[in-house]
Design a protein around this motif. Structure first.
Motif, short mmCIF file in Angstrom:
data_model
loop_
_atom_site.label_atom_id
_atom_site.label_comp_id
_atom_site.label_asym_id
_atom_site.label_seq_id
_atom_site.Cartn_x
_atom_site.Cartn_y
_atom_site.Cartn_z
N GLY A 157 -7.00 5.51 -4.99
CA GLY A 157 -7.34 6.89 -5.02
C GLY A 157 -6.97 7.55 -3.87
N VAL A 158 -7.49 8.73 -3.79
CA VAL A 158 -7.01 9.60 -2.79
C VAL A 158 -8.00 9.92 -1.33
CG1 VAL A 158 -5.92 11.28 -4.60
CG2 VAL A 158 -8.35 11.60 -3.67
N GLN A 159 -9.01 9.08 -1.44
CA GLN A 159 -9.81 8.82 -0.11
C GLN A 159 -10.00 7.84 0.67
OE1 GLN A 159 -12.92 10.13 -3.10
NE2 GLN A 159 -13.56 11.73 -1.43
N VAL A 160 -8.83 6.85 0.25
CA VAL A 160 -8.75 5.62 0.94
C VAL A 160 -8.66 5.66 2.55
CG1 VAL A 160 -7.21 3.66 1.40
CG2 VAL A 160 -7.91 4.37 -0.93
N LEU A 161 -7.98 6.78 2.80
CA LEU A 161 -7.71 7.21 4.17
C LEU A 161 -9.06 7.07 5.05
CD1 LEU A 161 -5.90 8.15 6.63
CD2 LEU A 161 -6.50 10.51 5.84
N ARG A 162 -10.08 7.44 4.63
CA ARG A 162 -11.28 7.41 5.28
C ARG A 162 -12.27 6.38 4.72
NH1 ARG A 162 -15.41 12.84 5.93
NH2 ARG A 162 -17.25 11.60 6.95
N PHE A 163 -12.37 5.95 3.54
CA PHE A 163 -13.55 5.21 2.79
C PHE A 163 -12.70 3.93 2.18
CE2 PHE A 163 -14.90 9.66 2.44
CZ PHE A 163 -16.16 9.59 3.19
N GLY A 164 -11.54 3.77 2.59
CA GLY A 164 -11.07 2.44 1.96
C GLY A 164 -10.81 2.17 0.38
N THR A 165 -10.63 1.06 0.02
CA THR A 165 -10.15 0.86 -1.44
C THR A 165 -11.76 0.53 -2.15
OG1 THR A 165 -9.65 -1.46 -1.18
CG2 THR A 165 -8.09 0.12 -1.08
N MET A 166 -11.65 0.12 -3.20
CA MET A 166 -12.91 -0.28 -4.17
C MET A 166 -13.59 -1.21 -3.41
SD MET A 166 -14.86 1.11 -6.70
CE MET A 166 -15.79 0.58 -8.03
N ARG A 167 -12.84 -2.34 -2.73
CA ARG A 167 -13.44 -3.34 -1.92
C ARG A 167 -14.42 -2.90 -0.94
NH1 ARG A 167 -8.13 -6.59 -2.71
NH2 ARG A 167 -8.83 -8.38 -4.04
N SER A 355 3.48 -0.10 -1.49
CA SER A 355 3.02 0.32 0.02
C SER A 355 3.95 0.04 0.89
CB SER A 355 1.51 -0.11 -0.01
OG SER A 355 1.47 -1.54 -0.10
N VAL A 356 3.86 0.72 2.04
CA VAL A 356 4.59 0.29 3.49
C VAL A 356 3.72 0.68 4.44
CG1 VAL A 356 6.93 0.62 2.25
CG2 VAL A 356 5.83 2.38 3.48
N PRO A 357 3.77 0.11 5.65
CA PRO A 357 3.31 0.63 6.67
C PRO A 357 3.35 1.94 6.77
CG PRO A 357 4.65 -1.54 7.32
CD PRO A 357 5.03 -0.98 5.96
N VAL A 358 2.24 2.77 7.40
CA VAL A 358 2.10 3.93 7.42
C VAL A 358 3.12 4.79 8.42
CG1 VAL A 358 0.51 5.88 8.39
CG2 VAL A 358 -0.29 4.19 6.96
N SER A 359 3.35 4.12 9.58
CA SER A 359 4.46 4.71 10.62
C SER A 359 5.78 4.40 9.78
CB SER A 359 4.50 3.59 11.68
OG SER A 359 4.71 2.34 11.52
N LEU A 360 5.96 3.85 8.88
CA LEU A 360 7.42 3.45 8.17
C LEU A 360 7.68 4.53 6.90
CD1 LEU A 360 8.48 -0.25 8.62
CD2 LEU A 360 8.74 1.43 10.13
N MET A 361 6.49 5.01 6.53
CA MET A 361 6.44 5.82 5.25
C MET A 361 7.39 6.96 5.27
SD MET A 361 3.39 7.03 2.91
CE MET A 361 3.76 8.02 1.31
N PRO A 362 7.57 7.66 6.26
CA PRO A 362 8.31 8.98 6.45
C PRO A 362 9.87 8.44 6.25
CG PRO A 362 6.65 9.22 7.90
CD PRO A 362 6.54 7.67 7.40
N GLY A 385 3.02 10.48 -2.63
CA GLY A 385 1.83 9.73 -2.43
C GLY A 385 0.82 10.08 -1.47
N HIS A 386 0.05 8.79 -0.99
CA HIS A 386 -0.91 8.89 0.18
C HIS A 386 -0.32 8.70 1.39
CE1 HIS A 386 -3.00 8.77 -3.83
NE2 HIS A 386 -2.52 7.56 -4.05
N LEU A 387 0.27 9.56 2.30
CA LEU A 387 0.77 9.24 3.46
C LEU A 387 -0.58 8.52 4.46
CD1 LEU A 387 2.97 9.68 5.22
CD2 LEU A 387 2.38 11.83 5.96
N GLY A 388 -1.64 8.88 4.24
CA GLY A 388 -2.49 8.27 5.21
C GLY A 388 -2.67 6.70 5.00
N ASP A 389 -2.28 6.29 4.13
CA ASP A 389 -2.42 4.80 3.67
C ASP A 389 -1.29 4.04 3.40
OD1 ASP A 389 -2.22 5.12 0.74
OD2 ASP A 389 -4.50 5.71 0.92
N GLY A 390 -0.17 5.00 3.33
CA GLY A 390 1.17 4.05 3.36
C GLY A 390 1.41 3.88 1.61
N ASN A 391 0.92 4.52 0.92
CA ASN A 391 0.91 4.28 -0.57
C ASN A 391 2.06 5.27 -1.30
OD1 ASN A 391 -1.34 4.07 -3.61
ND2 ASN A 391 0.82 3.86 -3.56
N VAL A 392 3.09 4.71 -1.77
CA VAL A 392 3.95 5.41 -2.26
C VAL A 392 4.40 5.40 -3.71
CG1 VAL A 392 6.60 6.33 -2.29
CG2 VAL A 392 5.44 5.24 0.01
#
Length: 484
Positions: A157-167, A355-362, A385-392
């Motif tokens: 989802g859209v808050q993984v950047l701060r709170f992580g995935t369901m795990r 997904s890719v490493p965040v630094s490589l997503m752009p 997608g979610h630029l903060g966590d590399g999800n495209v």
């Protein structure tokens, strides 16, 4: 191990145990639940079972295991990879958790909610808000997605950047194992060092190791202050630079940072009623950012105004608007959350959740698009997608002049192979948050590290030796078992 079709005697026992609300073989009742969310995979089932309690799930699994009959667990049926759709054989029992909708407990003091598998995500959001807390996982399907499904797919989802995935939000779990035994790990202990973490084993298992019936989930204090902004800029590299600038200025206040190309916004404006463009002029790329703060903390609106103002002056971004209130904030979020629906209305596409490493997503957003469009002339890539966590979310639409279904039938598999190879070469994953299900099974077998596949197969064989739990999903068969 060969699985069998349920005989009349088993179906009669199940009907007696579950009653008329919990058992049906009526094709009309089952039909809505036999097709995946995208409408591309269709299955059959011998019966639809809808237990109302964990005890009923235990009895179902014991009966199915004794008879060597497959079970396909299902929550809100919002899987993007047909992870909850039975096969076309019609021999499986489709087990719906939708009647198990109790929030067993919710505590402000503990910061924990214990929710049954059928609890809808938006209902948990409401329950948490009523006690001044929140469950910080949100996605477009929050009105249908259920807790059991979110655990089983390790939803993002859209808050993984701060709170992580369901795990990261999962504190305890209750699950029925493939032999019908009940694993009672629902206690939300913050420290529990008794060996393997079984709750995490079920997170992301897609129902292949057992059936999640309830979960203890971490709650956070409700955000007293919230600011949402929509930003226009020239490149994804500028977007990443903006994210880092915001983080330096606000600490952990930024919890969502979504990137959308201009053609993606145009798709939403074309197909979704009641939406409008947030900015006066077109921009090559757009960012949706949300910042929150507790009571007495940094004012997120002031922080956004300051950072975005400086970013405009320095030329990092081109334009921005900050929502004046909750209504405008929700209107901005609707633009992002309607992307998948707008795409579905526009026509079928080859969809990829990588997904890719965040630094490589752009770089990936640009280079992967160029490679795919060069390899398949006329194809139209829509990547967001979610630029903060590399999800495209990397989706490939057929050429405008092509007949969509025919083009995808001819080129879809090759398109997906190329996209997955590009993600893998970047050190990424072919599945960021949607899981493997059945639609990515072959690609998972092709691209995954052999050690990973061997470990998955060993775990599956140890816990589900009969292979009755959601067969044909997540775990590819070993090459020497393909013909079984």
């Amino acid at each position: 191990m060969t699985l069998l079709a349920p005989d009349d005697a088993l179906l009669a026992r199940l009907a007696e145990r579950l009653g008329p609300r919990g058992f049906t073989t009526d094709p009309a009742d089952m039909e809505p639940w036999l097709t995946d969310w995208r409408g591309r995979v269709h299955g059959k089932a011998a019966a639809l079972l809808s237990p109302a309690s964990t005890a009923q799930v235990v009895d179902i699994v014991r009966m199915a295991a004794d008879a060597r009959v497959a079970i396909v667990p299902q929550g809100g049926n919002s899987s993007m990879v047909a992870g909850a759709t039975p096969s076309a054989s019609g021999t499986a029992l489709l087990l719906s958790l939708r009647r198990m909708r109790a929030i067993r407990s919710i505590s402000e003091q503990d910061g924990v909610a214990v929710a049954e598998a059928g609890v809808v995500l938006s209902d948990l959001h409401d329950a948490a808000a009523a006690i001044g807390r929140r469950f910080p996982l949100s996605l477009g399907a929050k009105g249908t997605a259920t807790i059991g499904g979110l655990v089983s797919t390790n939803a993002g989802g859209v808050q993984v950047l701060r709170f992580g995935t369901m795990r990261s939000l999962l504190l305890g779990i209750e699950a029925v194992l493939p032999d019908g035994a009940l694993f009672d790990g629902i206690s939300a202990l913050r420290k529990d060092n008794r060996g393997y973490d079984l709750r995490q084993l079920f997170a992301g298992a897609e129902g292949t190791l057992g059936i999640v019936t309830a979960a203890s989930l971490r709650l956070y204090p409700a955000a007293a202050q919230r600011a949402v902004a929509w930003i226009g800029l020239a490149t994804p590299h500028d977007a990443l630079a903006l994210l880092r600038r915001l983080e330096r200025a606000t600490g952990d206040a930024i919890e969502s940072f979504e990137i959308v190309p201009d053609d993606g916004l145009a798709l939403v404006l074309r197909h979704i009623p009641g939406v409008r463009a947030p900015l006066g002029q077109p921009h090559a790329w757009h960012v949706l950012v949300e910042a929150t703060a507790p009571e007495g903390g940094l004012d997120p609106r002031d922080a956004l105004e300051r950072v975005l103002g400086d970013a405009i002056e320095s030329g990092l971004i081109e334009d921005a608007t900050i929502a004046a209130g909750e209504g405008q904030a929700e209107a901005l979020w609707k633009l992002r959350e309607s992307m998948s629906e707008a795409e579905r209305i526009d026509g079928i596409a080859a969809k990829h959740d990588v997904s890719v490493p965040v630094s490589l997503m752009p770089d990936f957003l640009r280079s992967a698009r160029d490679e795919v469009e060069e390899a398949f002339p006329g194809a139209r890539v829509l990547a967001f997608g979610h630029l903060g966590d590399g999800n495209v979310h990397f989706n490939v639409r057929p050429p405008l002049a092509a007949e969509n279904a025919a083009w995808l039938a001819e080129h879809g598999a090759a398109v997906s192979m190329l996209v997955h190879d590009l993600a893998t070469a970047s050190g990424g994953s072919i599945s960021a948050e949607h899981g493997i299900g059945q639609t990515k099974l072959a690609e998972f077998a092709r691209t995954a590290d052999p050690a990973r596949l061997a470990a998955l197969r060993a775990i599956k064989a140890a816990l589900d030796p009969l292979g009755i739990m959601n067969p044909g999903k997540l775990v590819p068969l070993a090459p020497d078992a393909q013909g079984q």
